[in-house]
Structures are given as C-alpha cells and as structure tokens.
Design an enzyme around this catalytic site. Structure first.
Site, short mmCIF file in Angstrom:
data_model
loop_
_atom_site.label_atom_id
_atom_site.label_comp_id
_atom_site.label_asym_id
_atom_site.label_seq_id
_atom_site.Cartn_x
_atom_site.Cartn_y
_atom_site.Cartn_z
N GLN A 1 5.71 25.87 17.08
CA GLN A 1 5.15 26.21 15.77
C GLN A 1 5.54 25.14 14.76
O GLN A 1 6.59 24.51 14.89
CB GLN A 1 5.73 27.54 15.24
N HIS B 1 20.28 29.41 9.58
CA HIS B 1 19.68 28.41 8.69
C HIS B 1 19.13 29.08 7.44
O HIS B 1 18.57 30.17 7.51
CB HIS B 1 18.53 27.69 9.41
N ARG C 1 0.81 -1.22 0.00
CA ARG C 1 0.00 0.00 0.00
C ARG C 1 0.84 1.26 0.00
O ARG C 1 0.37 2.33 -0.32
CB ARG C 1 -0.90 0.04 1.24
N TYR D 1 8.69 22.94 8.74
CA TYR D 1 9.67 22.86 9.81
C TYR D 1 9.06 23.14 11.16
O TYR D 1 8.22 24.00 11.32
CB TYR D 1 10.93 23.68 9.55
N LYS E 1 15.30 24.20 14.90
CA LYS E 1 14.42 23.92 13.76
C LYS E 1 14.64 22.47 13.32
O LYS E 1 15.76 21.96 13.37
CB LYS E 1 14.74 24.84 12.58
N LYS F 1 15.81 41.89 2.42
CA LYS F 1 16.41 41.70 3.74
C LYS F 1 17.48 40.61 3.70
O LYS F 1 18.57 40.79 4.23
CB LYS F 1 15.32 41.36 4.76
N ASN G 1 5.97 25.50 10.77
CA ASN G 1 5.93 26.46 9.67
C ASN G 1 5.91 25.74 8.34
O ASN G 1 6.45 24.64 8.21
CB ASN G 1 7.14 27.40 9.74
#
Length: 187
Positions: A46, A119, A23, A132, A72, A167, A48
């Site tokens: 979190q 990162h 499967r 992440y 992370k 940035k 993300n």
C-alpha cells in the site's frame, strides 16, 4: 539514497540524493535495489496518503501485531511534522526507547519504521501531507497503539497536540498482554 542509522536498532532516516540542474532536481524516494542492498524491506502493498489540516494534529502511536506487522517508509510532501518511532520488540537492546525526527517538504527526510515499532507524528504546520509505503495490509484484529503521552515511553513532543482521535488519545499504558511485546520479538 543515504541510509542513516537512528539510535534504535533497525530504524533509519533516509536522505534523498538529488540530481539537479537549472530546471530543478530528480531524486528517488524508493529503489528496490538500494533498499535490498541496505538489508531493508523491499515489498510494499500500500501507499497511504494522510492530510492533517491543522497544526498540532497528533496521529499515533500505531502498529500491528504479527502476522500483520508492518514496515513503513514515511515522507512529508507538504508542510512539516515531527515523526516518532518506539521500539516495542521484546528482547531488543533498544526496547521501549523512542526516536523522533522532523520531516518536512523542504528537507525531504524519510523515516524507515521497522516491524515491531509503534509510529506516529504531530503536525508542525497547517495542511501537512504525508505519504507512506506500507508492507502489510491493514488488519483491524491486529491493530494496536501506544498512548502518545505514556510516561513509560516519555516521548518529548515539540508541541502539545490540539487535534487527536479518541482512539489515539485513549490507548492504554504499556502492558505486555495488550501490546504483544513477545509476539514482536525478532519482528
């Protein structure tokens, strides 16, 4: 899960252990017990999701200073990216060194990014999507970044960026007063 040390102290790539049959397969992306057993962060606040529509999109090199320094855990779920981490912890034997790995939907490799590391990644295909886990909430006053092409770091990107935020393009060269290396000692 297999936790594979990178050349940078405290950072890992993670291989998912697939259990499959006709499967398909099942694999854990995160397991609190397995992460704790490897001495890794287990609390994440979190999850993300980023989508980059064009190949050559560069995001990074991002990090946060304490008390908002974050771990992370990054996985590509569509397309492919070259994921890069840089050790910015003052006093670390691997301070100022970088490591990169290809994360793709097919190889399912995961990058574990410790506190005190910058990162970022560059997309290798159109429509690249990554998820992440993040251990700290975003803190604008603690946000920092290292420039993607800072000669003091010398990251060897596999392709040149075609898309990038203003940035990210204009982070300053490494500077202890701006980048906060001493604040991340022992992060």
């Amino acid at each position: 899960m297999k936790f594979i040390p990178t050349p940078l102290i405290g950072a890992y790539t993670i291989e998912l252990e697939k259990r499959g049959d006709d499967r398909g397969f099942f694999a854990r992306f995160f397991c609190e017990q397995e992460f704790a057993g490897a001495g890794l962060e287990t609390r994440f606040v979190q999850i993300n999701n980023s989508l980059s529509s064009k190949k050559g999109t560069l995001r990074g090199m991002h990090y946060q200073l304490p008390p908002a320094a974050e771990v992370k855990v990054v996985r590509c779920v569509r397309g492919g990216l070259f994921d890069v981490i840089v050790d910015l912890r003052a006093g670390s034997p691997t301070f100022g060194r970088w490591f990169g790995a290809e994360l793709t939907a097919e190889n399912r490799t995961v990058m574990y990014v410790p506190r005190g590391f910058a990162h970022g990644f560059i997309t290798l295909t159109d429509d690249t999507e990554a998820f992440y886990l993040v251990s700290a909430f975003y803190s604008p006053e603690n946000e920092r970044g290292a420039r993607w092409n800072d000669p003091a770091i010398g990251i060897q990107w596999p392709i040149d960026p075609t898309e990038q935020s203003d940035k990210d393009r204009t982070w300053p060269d490494l500077d202890p007063s701006f980048h906060g290396f001493e604040l991340m000692r022992g992060a």
